[in-house]
Each structure stands twice: as C-alpha cells, then as structure tokens.
Scaffold this motif. Structure first.
Motif, PDB file in Angstrom:
ATOM      1  N   LEU A  52       9.352   0.871   5.768  1.00 34.30           N
ATOM      2  CA  LEU A  52      10.194   1.790   4.998  1.00 34.30           C
ATOM      3  C   LEU A  52      11.483   1.106   4.554  1.00 34.30           C
ATOM      4  O   LEU A  52      11.964   1.326   3.432  1.00 34.30           O
ATOM      5  CB  LEU A  52      10.501   3.035   5.837  1.00 34.30           C
ATOM      6  N   VAL A  53      12.054   0.258   5.411  1.00 36.11           N
ATOM      7  CA  VAL A  53      13.237  -0.511   5.025  1.00 36.11           C
ATOM      8  C   VAL A  53      12.905  -1.421   3.851  1.00 36.11           C
ATOM      9  O   VAL A  53      13.667  -1.527   2.881  1.00 36.11           O
ATOM     10  CB  VAL A  53      13.766  -1.325   6.218  1.00 36.11           C
ATOM     11  N   VAL A  54      11.747  -2.072   3.905  1.00 34.04           N
ATOM     12  CA  VAL A  54      11.322  -2.966   2.825  1.00 34.04           C
ATOM     13  C   VAL A  54      11.220  -2.203   1.505  1.00 34.04           C
ATOM     14  O   VAL A  54      11.689  -2.668   0.455  1.00 34.04           O
ATOM     15  CB  VAL A  54       9.972  -3.619   3.179  1.00 34.04           C
ATOM     16  N   ILE A  55      10.607  -1.024   1.538  1.00 35.86           N
ATOM     17  CA  ILE A  55      10.408  -0.250   0.308  1.00 35.86           C
ATOM     18  C   ILE A  55      11.744   0.193  -0.278  1.00 35.86           C
ATOM     19  O   ILE A  55      11.948   0.135  -1.496  1.00 35.86           O
ATOM     20  CB  ILE A  55       9.506   0.959   0.603  1.00 35.86           C
ATOM     21  N   VAL A  56      12.661   0.614   0.569  1.00 38.12           N
ATOM     22  CA  VAL A  56      13.973   1.048   0.084  1.00 38.12           C
ATOM     23  C   VAL A  56      14.739  -0.128  -0.499  1.00 38.12           C
ATOM     24  O   VAL A  56      15.363  -0.026  -1.568  1.00 38.12           O
ATOM     25  CB  VAL A  56      14.772   1.722   1.220  1.00 38.12           C
ATOM     26  N   VAL A  57      14.713  -1.266   0.177  1.00 38.73           N
ATOM     27  CA  VAL A  57      15.437  -2.440  -0.310  1.00 38.73           C
ATOM     28  C   VAL A  57      14.824  -2.953  -1.605  1.00 38.73           C
ATOM     29  O   VAL A  57      15.533  -3.306  -2.559  1.00 38.73           O
ATOM     30  CB  VAL A  57      15.439  -3.553   0.762  1.00 38.73           C
ATOM     31  N   GLY A  58      13.496  -2.992  -1.683  1.00 41.86           N
ATOM     32  CA  GLY A  58      12.847  -3.537  -2.865  1.00 41.86           C
ATOM     33  C   GLY A  58      12.889  -2.621  -4.067  1.00 41.86           C
ATOM     34  O   GLY A  58      12.852  -3.088  -5.210  1.00 41.86           O
ATOM     35  N   GLY A  59      12.992  -1.323  -3.842  1.00 39.43           N
ATOM     36  CA  GLY A  59      12.946  -0.363  -4.945  1.00 39.43           C
ATOM     37  C   GLY A  59      11.675   0.450  -4.840  1.00 39.43           C
ATOM     38  O   GLY A  59      10.570  -0.109  -4.907  1.00 39.43           O
ATOM     39  N   ILE A  60      11.808   1.740  -4.654  1.00 42.55           N
ATOM     40  CA  ILE A  60      10.653   2.602  -4.411  1.00 42.55           C
ATOM     41  C   ILE A  60       9.704   2.570  -5.613  1.00 42.55           C
ATOM     42  O   ILE A  60      10.105   2.814  -6.744  1.00 42.55           O
ATOM     43  CB  ILE A  60      11.105   4.040  -4.125  1.00 42.55           C
TER      44      ILE A  60
ATOM     45  N   GLY B 280       0.809  -1.215   0.000  1.00 41.98           N
ATOM     46  CA  GLY B 280       0.000   0.000   0.000  1.00 41.98           C
ATOM     47  C   GLY B 280       0.836   1.256   0.000  1.00 41.98           C
ATOM     48  O   GLY B 280       0.554   2.214  -0.731  1.00 41.98           O
ATOM     49  N   LEU B 281       1.893   1.256   0.793  1.00 39.34           N
ATOM     50  CA  LEU B 281       2.724   2.458   0.889  1.00 39.34           C
ATOM     51  C   LEU B 281       3.492   2.710  -0.401  1.00 39.34           C
ATOM     52  O   LEU B 281       3.642   3.861  -0.833  1.00 39.34           O
ATOM     53  CB  LEU B 281       3.693   2.319   2.064  1.00 39.34           C
ATOM     54  N   THR B 282       3.963   1.652  -1.046  1.00 38.41           N
ATOM     55  CA  THR B 282       4.717   1.854  -2.285  1.00 38.41           C
ATOM     56  C   THR B 282       3.792   2.247  -3.432  1.00 38.41           C
ATOM     57  O   THR B 282       4.199   2.975  -4.340  1.00 38.41           O
ATOM     58  CB  THR B 282       5.539   0.596  -2.629  1.00 38.41           C
ATOM     59  N   LEU B 283       2.528   1.797  -3.385  1.00 37.84           N
ATOM     60  CA  LEU B 283       1.555   2.269  -4.371  1.00 37.84           C
ATOM     61  C   LEU B 283       1.339   3.770  -4.235  1.00 37.84           C
ATOM     62  O   LEU B 283       1.357   4.509  -5.218  1.00 37.84           O
ATOM     63  CB  LEU B 283       0.219   1.545  -4.181  1.00 37.84           C
ATOM     64  N   VAL B 284       1.157   4.209  -2.995  1.00 42.30           N
ATOM     65  CA  VAL B 284       0.903   5.634  -2.750  1.00 42.30           C
ATOM     66  C   VAL B 284       2.095   6.475  -3.165  1.00 42.30           C
ATOM     67  O   VAL B 284       1.954   7.504  -3.829  1.00 42.30           O
ATOM     68  CB  VAL B 284       0.557   5.852  -1.263  1.00 42.30           C
ATOM     69  N   PHE B 285       3.295   6.039  -2.779  1.00 40.35           N
ATOM     70  CA  PHE B 285       4.474   6.825  -3.134  1.00 40.35           C
ATOM     71  C   PHE B 285       4.762   6.743  -4.632  1.00 40.35           C
ATOM     72  O   PHE B 285       5.108   7.743  -5.263  1.00 40.35           O
ATOM     73  CB  PHE B 285       5.692   6.348  -2.345  1.00 40.35           C
ATOM     74  N   GLY B 286       4.624   5.551  -5.208  1.00 41.54           N
ATOM     75  CA  GLY B 286       4.956   5.387  -6.618  1.00 41.54           C
ATOM     76  C   GLY B 286       4.053   6.161  -7.545  1.00 41.54           C
ATOM     77  O   GLY B 286       4.482   6.658  -8.581  1.00 41.54           O
ATOM     78  N   ILE B 287       2.769   6.301  -7.186  1.00 38.36           N
ATOM     79  CA  ILE B 287       1.822   6.978  -8.069  1.00 38.36           C
ATOM     80  C   ILE B 287       1.674   8.447  -7.702  1.00 38.36           C
ATOM     81  O   ILE B 287       1.700   9.325  -8.568  1.00 38.36           O
ATOM     82  CB  ILE B 287       0.454   6.266  -7.996  1.00 38.36           C
ATOM     83  N   MET B 288       1.529   8.722  -6.409  1.00 40.97           N
ATOM     84  CA  MET B 288       1.256  10.088  -5.978  1.00 40.97           C
ATOM     85  C   MET B 288       2.506  10.862  -5.611  1.00 40.97           C
ATOM     86  O   MET B 288       2.459  12.083  -5.479  1.00 40.97           O
ATOM     87  CB  MET B 288       0.323  10.063  -4.758  1.00 40.97           C
ATOM     88  N   GLY B 289       3.625  10.156  -5.411  1.00 40.74           N
ATOM     89  CA  GLY B 289       4.833  10.825  -4.938  1.00 40.74           C
ATOM     90  C   GLY B 289       4.679  11.346  -3.527  1.00 40.74           C
ATOM     91  O   GLY B 289       5.347  12.306  -3.133  1.00 40.74           O
ATOM     92  N   LEU B 290       3.801  10.702  -2.736  1.00 38.82           N
ATOM     93  CA  LEU B 290       3.486  11.175  -1.393  1.00 38.82           C
ATOM     94  C   LEU B 290       4.200  10.319  -0.351  1.00 38.82           C
ATOM     95  O   LEU B 290       4.035   9.104  -0.316  1.00 38.82           O
ATOM     96  CB  LEU B 290       1.975  11.110  -1.151  1.00 38.82           C
ATOM     97  N   VAL B 291       4.988  10.963   0.510  1.00 41.26           N
ATOM     98  CA  VAL B 291       5.617  10.283   1.634  1.00 41.26           C
ATOM     99  C   VAL B 291       4.619  10.299   2.790  1.00 41.26           C
ATOM    100  O   VAL B 291       4.414  11.331   3.421  1.00 41.26           O
ATOM    101  CB  VAL B 291       6.931  10.977   2.045  1.00 41.26           C
ATOM    102  N   ASN B 292       4.008   9.157   3.052  1.00 38.86           N
ATOM    103  CA  ASN B 292       2.925   9.089   4.030  1.00 38.86           C
ATOM    104  C   ASN B 292       3.383   8.349   5.289  1.00 38.86           C
ATOM    105  O   ASN B 292       3.267   7.130   5.386  1.00 38.86           O
ATOM    106  CB  ASN B 292       1.708   8.386   3.422  1.00 38.86           C
ATOM    107  N   LEU B 293       3.883   9.087   6.262  1.00 36.72           N
ATOM    108  CA  LEU B 293       4.302   8.465   7.514  1.00 36.72           C
ATOM    109  C   LEU B 293       3.113   7.986   8.337  1.00 36.72           C
ATOM    110  O   LEU B 293       3.289   7.188   9.257  1.00 36.72           O
ATOM    111  CB  LEU B 293       5.131   9.450   8.348  1.00 36.72           C
ATOM    112  N   ALA B 294       1.921   8.442   8.013  1.00 40.27           N
ATOM    113  CA  ALA B 294       0.727   8.025   8.751  1.00 40.27           C
ATOM    114  C   ALA B 294       0.217   6.662   8.305  1.00 40.27           C
ATOM    115  O   ALA B 294      -0.828   6.211   8.789  1.00 40.27           O
ATOM    116  CB  ALA B 294      -0.378   9.067   8.600  1.00 40.27           C
ATOM    117  N   HIS B 295       0.935   5.989   7.421  1.00 41.70           N
ATOM    118  CA  HIS B 295       0.490   4.674   6.963  1.00 41.70           C
ATOM    119  C   HIS B 295       0.410   3.694   8.130  1.00 41.70           C
ATOM    120  O   HIS B 295      -0.474   2.827   8.160  1.00 41.70           O
ATOM    121  CB  HIS B 295       1.456   4.160   5.891  1.00 41.70           C
ATOM    122  N   GLY B 296       1.326   3.818   9.086  1.00 41.23           N
ATOM    123  CA  GLY B 296       1.269   2.959  10.262  1.00 41.23           C
ATOM    124  C   GLY B 296       0.020   3.179  11.083  1.00 41.23           C
ATOM    125  O   GLY B 296      -0.464   2.263  11.764  1.00 41.23           O
ATOM    126  N   SER B 297      -0.532   4.381  11.043  1.00 48.07           N
ATOM    127  CA  SER B 297      -1.766   4.657  11.775  1.00 48.07           C
ATOM    128  C   SER B 297      -2.950   3.919  11.158  1.00 48.07           C
ATOM    129  O   SER B 297      -3.897   3.549  11.863  1.00 48.07           O
ATOM    130  CB  SER B 297      -2.048   6.161  11.785  1.00 48.07           C
TER     131      SER B 297
END
Length: 307
Positions: free
Chosen positions: A229-237, A26-43
C-alpha cells in the motif's frame, strides 16, 4: 563502511523491491480499473506461497510449484471476483475495506484449517542453491539474483501487455472510462474478472518466490500488504510505472535503513540508545519517505492512471 556489505544490501533492497512490485502491480491494476480497495490481496500472496509449498512437497519440482501457485491463485481470484467482490464495485470504499478485511480473516483461518498453524518451509532449488561472485570477494545467493531477474522480466512483460496488446488497450480504456468501454460492446464483467485473476496471479508469484526465503504461515500476507500500500501511494494510485519505481525505492530504503541506520546512530549516540532507537527509526523510514513524496507530489511520483 564495507563496500561489499553496501553492495550486498543494495541487491537485497532490489530483490525486495521487485517482489513488492509483483504485489503492487496486481493491486494497482485492480484499484485503477475497478476502483476496488482490496485488502485481501495479501491473502492471495499467502495462497501462492502455500500452493508453492504443497506442490513442491508433492513433486520436488520448483517449476511445478510456481505453476501451481499461478494457477491456484488465478482460479481463486476469478471465483472470488465473481462470487463476492463484484457486488462491491458500486459501494463506497469503507464497505470495500470492511468486506475485504473480513476475507483476510476467512483466508487466514482457512489456511490454519488446511495446513495447520505451524510454519512450512520450502528449500531453495538445487540449481540455485549456490552463490554468484558478482565482484571479486562479493558472493551473492544465486536464488536472490534469480528473484531479481524474475521480477524484472515480469515488469517488462506487464509493460508489453498493457502497452502493446488489445487486452492492454481495453485495460487502459477501462481505467479511463469503464462506462464508455461497456457502451462500446466490451464485456466489462469478463474484463474485470480477467484483470482480477491477473492481479491474483502476480501476488501469488510474489508469494511463491518468497517461500524459500521466508516461512510460509497463516497471516504472512498482512506485513507485505502494508508495504504494498505504501508503494502504491508513493508511485501514484493506478500507475504501473509508478508502482515499479516506487517498489524499487521502498525496497531500497527499507533494506538499507534496517542494515545501516543503527550503526550510523552508534557513531553519534551511546550504543545502548542507538540499539534501542535504531530499529524503530529504520522501520519508520518508508513512512517518512512516503510523507516526503506526498508533500512534494500529492498525486504520487506519477500521475494516477497513467500506466
């Protein structure tokens, strides 16, 4: 080293990995499409866990809890995107980080206000409360196997959605060139809202299936967000495929390191030193893994936005 213990911890790592994938997808979809860094994803992960705990307490049905978690998080995600996050797309990443960090504080205090500061607990459903003998003499909790199955099924479904449907085509096109997609007549705002709601639902699913394993409490989303966030960086944003591979890798490294590294250190160092240093080194393994991957492939395991 006991091979049954190794197998059990490997399955625990796989279970952690699929849960991290639900978050990371979900987080990589949001960042990849919207370019949005969403720290509230954990919430949203926390919201899913609380929705599960509340619905399960009211109905006694685990499936009702899952449904409530998905529906509540998708609704909260859509409202959040429309009311607040939509204004951040054209802002720089620092503004996005500060705004979404503020949302973390808001949701944590809201959870305390509604449910109180005490932790909630969800029991494992009766049908999955036993064990499965995966090998002779190697029982494993049925619920954890079910979590692994759910994660793999969601990964397959997400692949089909992204690769085989019109919505997936629009998502991939939006990740590549959202301005062109909007120019072709696609309602990019609606697409963004749908993507954010999907990402929120995936995070809530991770929180819902984690609820019987962990305690449900305010702030429970922050530790898993760091791993995500570690997963997203390792896998490729921006790469769903990268998120899946990296989630399994990080889950395996984290679990096996915490289970066996202190014992291995005791073979070469004094027990007191090993007991003091081992847990700290184990917690550092995922960051060491990230550093090694980025040293070899700065873009991550898979090129960004390759899906």
């Amino acid at each position: 080293m006991d091979p049954i213990l190794v197998l059990t911890q490997a399955l625990n790592g796989l279970q952690l990995g699929v849960m991290l994938f639900l978050m990371a997808a979900g987080l990589t979809l949001v960042f990849g499409i919207m370019g949005l860094v969403n720290l509230a994803h954990g919430s949203l992960y926390m919201a899913g866990a609380y929705a599960m705990a509340t619905a399960f307490a009211w109905t006694g049905s685990f499936l009702a809890g899952i449904g409530a978690a998905l529906a509540a998080a998708a609704l909260v995600g859509a409202v959040l995107e429309v009311a607040a996050l939509r204004r951040l797309y054209d802002r720089d990443h620092l503004d996005q980080v500060l705004a979404t960090f503020g949302l973390i504080l808001f949701f944590n205090e809201l959870a305390r206000l509604i449910w109180g500061p005490a932790a909630l607990f969800v029991t494992v459903p009766a049908a999955l409360s036993g064990t499965v003998e995966i090998l002779p003499g190697a029982p494993y909790p049925a619920y954890r196997l079910a979590v692994i199955g759910i994660g793999i099924a969601v990964a397959a479904g997400l692949y089909l959605l992204i690769a085989r449907t019109r919505l997936g085509m629009l998502i991939r096109a939006g990740a590549s060139n959202r301005i062109m997609v909007a120019a072709l007549g696609v309602d990019i705002r609606l697409l963004y809202t749908l993507v954010f709601a999907l990402g929120a639902a995936l995070a809530a699913l991770a929180g819902a299936v984690a609820a019987p394993i962990l305690s449900v409490e305010p702030g429970m989303g922050e530790p898993v967000l760091i791993l995500t966030l570690v997963v997203i960086v390792v896998g490729g944003i921006g790469s769903i495929r990268g998120a899946f591979v990296a989630a399994l890798l990080i889950g395996f490294v984290d679990t096996m390191g915490r289970a066996f590294l202190p014992a291995l250190l005791r073979e070469v160092a004094a027990p007191a030193t090993a007991n003091a240093v081992g847990p700290a080194l184990a917690s550092m393994l995922i960051y060491l893994t990230m550093a090694i991957v980025l040293a070899v492939r700065p873009q991550g395991l898979f090129a960004a936005r390759t899906g």
